[in-house]
Design a protein around this motif. Structure first.
Motif, PDB file in Angstrom:
ATOM      1  N   CYS A  18       0.626  -1.228  -0.061  1.00  0.00           N
ATOM      2  CA  CYS A  18       0.141  -0.014  -0.095  1.00  0.00           C
ATOM      3  C   CYS A  18       1.022   1.367  -0.054  1.00  0.00           C
ATOM      4  O   CYS A  18       1.804   1.270   0.599  1.00  0.00           O
ATOM      5  CB  CYS A  18      -0.977  -0.050   1.193  1.00  0.00           C
ATOM      6  SG  CYS A  18      -2.078   1.296   1.480  1.00  0.00           S
ATOM      7  N   ASN A  28      -6.007   7.711   6.099  1.00  0.00           N
ATOM      8  CA  ASN A  28      -6.633   6.476   5.249  1.00  0.00           C
ATOM      9  C   ASN A  28      -7.113   5.325   5.989  1.00  0.00           C
ATOM     10  O   ASN A  28      -7.743   4.548   5.394  1.00  0.00           O
ATOM     11  CB  ASN A  28      -5.352   5.951   4.401  1.00  0.00           C
ATOM     12  CG  ASN A  28      -4.240   5.400   5.453  1.00  0.00           C
ATOM     13  OD1 ASN A  28      -3.939   6.144   6.296  1.00  0.00           O
ATOM     14  ND2 ASN A  28      -3.642   4.470   5.173  1.00  0.00           N
ATOM     15  N   CYS A  44      -8.115   0.202   5.915  1.00  0.00           N
ATOM     16  CA  CYS A  44      -7.407   1.498   5.060  1.00  0.00           C
ATOM     17  C   CYS A  44      -8.186   1.506   3.735  1.00  0.00           C
ATOM     18  O   CYS A  44      -8.268   0.881   3.003  1.00  0.00           O
ATOM     19  CB  CYS A  44      -5.918   0.710   4.614  1.00  0.00           C
ATOM     20  SG  CYS A  44      -5.184   1.876   3.497  1.00  0.00           S
ATOM     21  N   THR A  46      -7.163   3.390   1.205  1.00  0.00           N
ATOM     22  CA  THR A  46      -6.523   3.312   0.090  1.00  0.00           C
ATOM     23  C   THR A  46      -6.025   1.749  -0.473  1.00  0.00           C
ATOM     24  O   THR A  46      -6.541   1.582  -1.948  1.00  0.00           O
ATOM     25  CB  THR A  46      -4.962   3.607   0.264  1.00  0.00           C
ATOM     26  OG1 THR A  46      -4.771   4.825   1.061  1.00  0.00           O
ATOM     27  CG2 THR A  46      -4.010   3.912  -0.883  1.00  0.00           C
TER      28      THR A  46
HETATM   29 ZN   LIG Z   1      -3.276   0.336   2.986  1.00  0.00          ZN
END
Ligand SMILES: [Zn+2]
Length: 153
Positions: A18, A28, A44, A46
């Motif tokens: 990530c 995030n 997360c 993201t």
């Molecule tokens: Zn992540």
């Protein structure tokens, strides 16, 4: 170095793939329901990977605190010798090496902890793992001398 409190595991992403890996409070991470056992779960935004707080407890049950253990590993990554760590932290060299062996079984998690808490560089992390040989191989041992014939019979 003074003892410091580690960042909350739920304040960073633990997924090495990530872009927010090891970034603390990057905005995030969001709450993401609970596990069947009732533990708060996070995600997360993201990379969509989920985590729970206990992901950060790699050294649970050790004699020293996780803070102390991570600090010694961070010092080692920062090119301090085992002798100087012993002098500064009062931790025996073989103890630090035992922690490092254990850490090598949880490379991604340890790196996330070190990145989040000690702002180490990639090169420093790589230097750390050279102490224990092959990075990330569980129970990795030094390879025995090759028995393949090199022609010198
Ligand atoms: Zn992540």
């Amino acid at each position: 170095m003074d003892q410091k409190n580690l960042v909350a595991p739920s304040s960073l992403c633990w997924n090495p793939a990530c872009s927010e890996y090891g970034n603390v409070d990057a905005g995030n991470i969001r709450k993401f329901g609970r596990t069947p056992a009732g533990t708060q779960r996070y995600q997360c935004k993201t990379c969509r990977q989920t985590l729970v707080e206990t992901i950060g407890t790699v050294f649970y049950g050790r004699h020293c605190s996780q803070e102390t253990i991570l600090e010694c590993l961070a010092m080692l990554a920062d090119r301090n010798s085992l002798a100087s760590i012993h002098r500064i932290k009062g931790v025996k060299e073989e103890t630090v090496m035992a922690w490092l062996q254990l850490a090598a079984e949880h490379v991604e998690r340890i790196e996330a902890l070190l990145l989040a808490n000690y702002h180490l560089t990639r090169a420093q992390l790589d230097a750390l793992w050279t102490y224990v040989g092959n990075k990330g191989e569980k129970g990795a041992m030094p390879k025995p001398m090759s028995v393949a014939s090199s022609g010198a019979a």
